[in-house]
Design an enzyme around this catalytic site. Structure first.
Site, short mmCIF file in Angstrom:
data_model
loop_
_atom_site.label_atom_id
_atom_site.label_comp_id
_atom_site.label_asym_id
_atom_site.label_seq_id
_atom_site.Cartn_x
_atom_site.Cartn_y
_atom_site.Cartn_z
N LYS A 22 -9.69 3.51 -37.94
CA LYS A 22 -9.94 3.14 -39.34
C LYS A 22 -11.28 3.70 -39.82
CE LYS A 22 -11.69 -1.13 -40.32
NZ LYS A 22 -12.92 -1.04 -41.13
N ASN A 23 -12.33 3.50 -39.03
CA ASN A 23 -13.65 3.86 -39.53
C ASN A 23 -13.91 5.37 -39.47
OD1 ASN A 23 -14.01 1.23 -40.12
ND2 ASN A 23 -15.34 0.77 -38.37
N CYS A 116 -21.04 -10.10 -48.69
CA CYS A 116 -19.84 -10.15 -47.86
C CYS A 116 -19.90 -11.41 -47.04
CB CYS A 116 -19.78 -8.86 -47.04
SG CYS A 116 -19.66 -9.00 -45.30
N ARG A 121 -25.28 -7.23 -46.85
CA ARG A 121 -24.83 -5.85 -46.64
C ARG A 121 -25.24 -4.91 -47.79
NH1 ARG A 121 -18.88 -5.30 -44.33
NH2 ARG A 121 -19.73 -3.34 -43.58
N PRO A 122 -26.53 -4.64 -47.90
CA PRO A 122 -27.00 -3.82 -49.02
C PRO A 122 -26.61 -2.34 -48.89
CG PRO A 122 -28.81 -4.33 -47.52
CD PRO A 122 -27.61 -5.06 -47.00
N VAL A 123 -26.79 -1.58 -49.99
CA VAL A 123 -26.51 -0.13 -49.97
C VAL A 123 -27.75 0.65 -50.38
CG1 VAL A 123 -24.00 -0.25 -50.33
CG2 VAL A 123 -25.53 -0.34 -52.31
N ASP A 303 -18.67 -4.34 -33.77
CA ASP A 303 -17.24 -4.54 -34.11
C ASP A 303 -16.44 -5.10 -32.93
OD1 ASP A 303 -17.68 -3.67 -36.64
OD2 ASP A 303 -16.91 -1.65 -36.34
N VAL A 325 -26.98 -6.00 -35.20
CA VAL A 325 -26.63 -5.12 -36.32
C VAL A 325 -26.35 -5.97 -37.56
CG1 VAL A 325 -25.06 -3.32 -37.14
CG2 VAL A 325 -25.73 -3.39 -34.73
N ARG A 395 -6.01 -5.39 -42.51
CA ARG A 395 -6.94 -4.36 -43.01
C ARG A 395 -7.29 -3.37 -41.91
NH1 ARG A 395 -12.24 -6.22 -45.67
NH2 ARG A 395 -12.35 -3.97 -45.66
N1 EPU Z 1 -27.91 -1.52 -44.09
C1 EPU Z 1 -28.91 -1.68 -45.02
N2 EPU Z 1 -28.90 -0.88 -46.13
C2 EPU Z 1 -27.94 0.05 -46.34
C3 EPU Z 1 -26.92 0.23 -45.37
C4 EPU Z 1 -26.92 -0.58 -44.26
O1 EPU Z 1 -29.81 -2.52 -44.86
O2 EPU Z 1 -28.00 0.75 -47.36
C5 EPU Z 1 -27.90 -2.36 -42.88
C6 EPU Z 1 -26.69 -3.30 -42.86
O3 EPU Z 1 -26.92 -4.48 -43.61
C7 EPU Z 1 -26.51 -3.54 -41.38
C8 EPU Z 1 -26.91 -2.21 -40.76
O4 EPU Z 1 -27.71 -1.55 -41.74
O5 EPU Z 1 -27.37 -4.54 -40.93
C9 EPU Z 1 -25.76 -1.32 -40.33
O6 EPU Z 1 -24.86 -1.11 -41.39
P1 EPU Z 1 -24.01 0.22 -41.55
O7 EPU Z 1 -24.39 0.86 -42.84
O8 EPU Z 1 -24.12 1.03 -40.30
O9 EPU Z 1 -22.54 -0.34 -41.69
P2 EPU Z 1 -21.39 0.20 -42.60
O10 EPU Z 1 -21.44 1.67 -42.69
O11 EPU Z 1 -21.35 -0.58 -43.86
C10 EPU Z 1 -19.69 0.57 -40.65
C11 EPU Z 1 -18.30 0.09 -40.31
C12 EPU Z 1 -18.37 -1.38 -39.92
C13 EPU Z 1 -19.31 -1.53 -38.73
C14 EPU Z 1 -20.69 -0.96 -39.08
C15 EPU Z 1 -21.65 -0.96 -37.90
C16 EPU Z 1 -16.89 1.47 -41.68
C17 EPU Z 1 -15.94 1.59 -42.82
N3 EPU Z 1 -17.43 0.27 -41.45
O12 EPU Z 1 -20.13 -0.23 -41.77
O13 EPU Z 1 -17.04 -1.72 -39.52
O14 EPU Z 1 -19.45 -2.88 -38.40
O15 EPU Z 1 -20.55 0.42 -39.53
O16 EPU Z 1 -21.15 -0.23 -36.86
O17 EPU Z 1 -17.12 2.42 -40.95
C18 EPU Z 1 -15.19 -3.13 -39.17
O18 EPU Z 1 -14.54 -2.12 -38.87
O19 EPU Z 1 -14.75 -4.29 -38.99
C19 EPU Z 1 -16.53 -2.96 -39.77
C20 EPU Z 1 -17.13 -3.92 -40.42
#
Ligand code: EPU
Length: 416
Positions: A22-23, A116, A121-123, A303, A325, A395
């Site tokens: 998926k990811n 969430c 979960r910020p961006v 995960d 994480v 999902r």
């Molecule tokens: N973070 C920030 N700011 C950002 C982005 C991330 O502070 O702009 C923080 C997050 O809050 C978190 C950490 O950085 O504490 C890691 O987040 P990451 O961005 O790596 O996660 P993601 O890209 O949103 C993907 C997977 C998740 C998986 C995480 C960690 C996808 C679609 N999702 O999420 O998968 O848990 O990486 O490995 O690839 C799942 O499959 O169930 C799932 C949640």
């Protein structure tokens, strides 16, 4: 709403074919939006999330044909660089269209994901990086608007090796002017595959598999084909069931992606045989309690944290599981306690006192991986388990009940 029922405590044995990840597929699908022509993506899992991504791609203007596990994307008429709130709120990975669409159109409008179930979960990393690459970013009516005639390569140091931010930067920077260097980049296998796909499309990315990715911007990318890598989290989920319940052979996977997990399973007392594309797990006679901490790849994946707790609740003693994480990703804990597990939460650590047996119960799914941990517990529990809100599991897992039924589980779904 559908429910899953399980009569537990039955031994498992047999073979399971692992699906595409998926990811990995979600960012690949987003990358296919960058080009005209036909992209063919194979080994695409039929998941709620892949269908949501297709829905989003069609709103943006792509033509998608999804037959079996093959997805054909035609990008000739893409004309609407926008990700609406209705889809982003159901799947945060929709945010992956940010990088590809700004690269192709110089403009993108994407709904800002909200909180969430397990925290904010910020961006911010995605947005700061785009600004560094020269985009003008504004927030209006809950939407991020990003604009740049052409992005300009630069150095980006991530505060945390975010998977999503690394993916978005890779896609945005592939067609930027000049060189972009991402330091502290994510190096999950799914990011490695995205880099390789972009390179097949004509991008110039080096440092793949390391924390320092170098992207030499090119004028244009072209459509290409790819087969999605195996889902290492699906593998880990079946391994967790095998650790408690029998002997299972998992096929069509890459054991190299699971080193940290295999190491812990062996320490816990499981027997594991490995070939270059399969794993066979035989359950431990008695599960040894272990303390683990989740980390970014190649560390133990967040995960699989929930599924690991499902093993440890039946361990022979006390253990601890810390999530580094996602600090709040523990909604499965009160549900697992409904089976008679003994877990206490303190900040981002679960303290587990192993119990001799667990008993089936009605429980509720709260997210994809939490649901998987409830299935594992249900399979190991004596008596009947009823899992509610199973749309979460749909999902992220392809035919999970069928796969478990094939190896001897008494599990079924009732439509509601
Ligand atoms: N973070 C920030 N700011 C950002 C982005 C991330 O502070 O702009 C923080 C997050 O809050 C978190 C950490 O950085 O504490 C890691 O987040 P990451 O961005 O790596 O996660 P993601 O890209 O949103 C993907 C997977 C998740 C998986 C995480 C960690 C996808 C679609 N999702 O999420 O998968 O848990 O990486 O490995 O690839 C799942 O499959 O169930 C799932 C949640």
């Amino acid at each position: 709403m559908d429910k899953i029922f399980i009569i537990g405590n039955k031994p498992l044995s047999g073979e399971v074919q692992i699906s595409g990840a998926k990811n990995a597929v979600l960012p690949i699908m987003a990358a296919a939006l960058m080009v005209k022509g036909n992209s063919k993506i194979t080994r695409v899992p039929r998941l709620k999330d892949t269908f949501t991504m297709i829905q989003l791609m069609e709103i943006i203007g792509a033509k998608c044909d999804f037959e079996g596990n093959t997805l054909l994307v035609n990008g000739d008429n893409i004309n609407n660089p926008e990700a609406p709130y209705e889809l982003v709120k159901t799947m945060r990975a929709s945010f992956y269209v940010l990088g590809p669409l700004i690269s192709r159109f110089g403009f993108v409008k994407v709904s800002l994901p909200g909180g969430c179930a397990w925290g904010p979960r910020p961006v911010d990393f995605h947005l700061k990086a785009l600004e560094k690459l020269g985009a003008k970013i504004t927030l209006k009516g809950g939407y991020i608007l990003a604009e740049a005639k052409r992005l300009i390569g630069c150095k980006i140091g991530l505060d945390f090796p975010s998977v999503g931010a690394t993916g978005n930067i890779l896609m945005a920077a592939s067609t930027a002017q000049g060189k972009t260097i991402i330091s502290n980049a994510a190096r999950e296998p799914e990011i490695g595959q995205l880099c390789r796909y972009l390179n097949k499309m004509g991008a110039n990315i080096s440092g793949i598999g390391t924390t320092n990715l170098v992207i030499d911007g090119v004028e244009k990318l072209n459509a290409s084909n790819i087969e999605v890598i195996p889902d290492r989290i699906e593998v880990g989920t079946f391994l967790a069931a095998g650790a408690l319940l029998g002997k299972i052979k998992l096929n069509q996977l890459n054991p190299k992606h699971l080193k940290s997990v295999l190491q812990q399973l062996k320490k816990a007392g499981c027997h594991i045989e490995e070939t270059n594309n399969s794993l066979t797990i035989t359950k431990a006679n008695s599960i040894k309690p272990l303390n683990i901490e989740t980390k970014v790849y190649p560390g133990f994946p967040t995960d699989l944290q929930a599924q690991w707790i499902s093993i440890m609740i039946l361990a022979n003693g006390r253990s601890k599981v810390t999530d580094n994480v996602y600090y709040d990703r523990f909604s499965h804990v009160p549900e697992l306690n409904r089976f008679g597990a003994n877990i206490k939460l303190k900040k981002n650590t679960a303290f587990i006192e192993g119990v001799k047996e667990i008993i089936g119960a009605p429980v509720m799914s709260t997210d994809i991986r939490a649901s998987a941990s409830l299935i594992i517990a249900g399979l190991a529990a004596r008596g009947k388990t009823e899992i509610n809100r199973v749309y979460h599991i749909d999902r992220g897992y392809e035919n999970i009940e069928d796969k478990f039924r094939q190896i001897g589980a008494d599990i079924w779904r009732e439509k509601g």
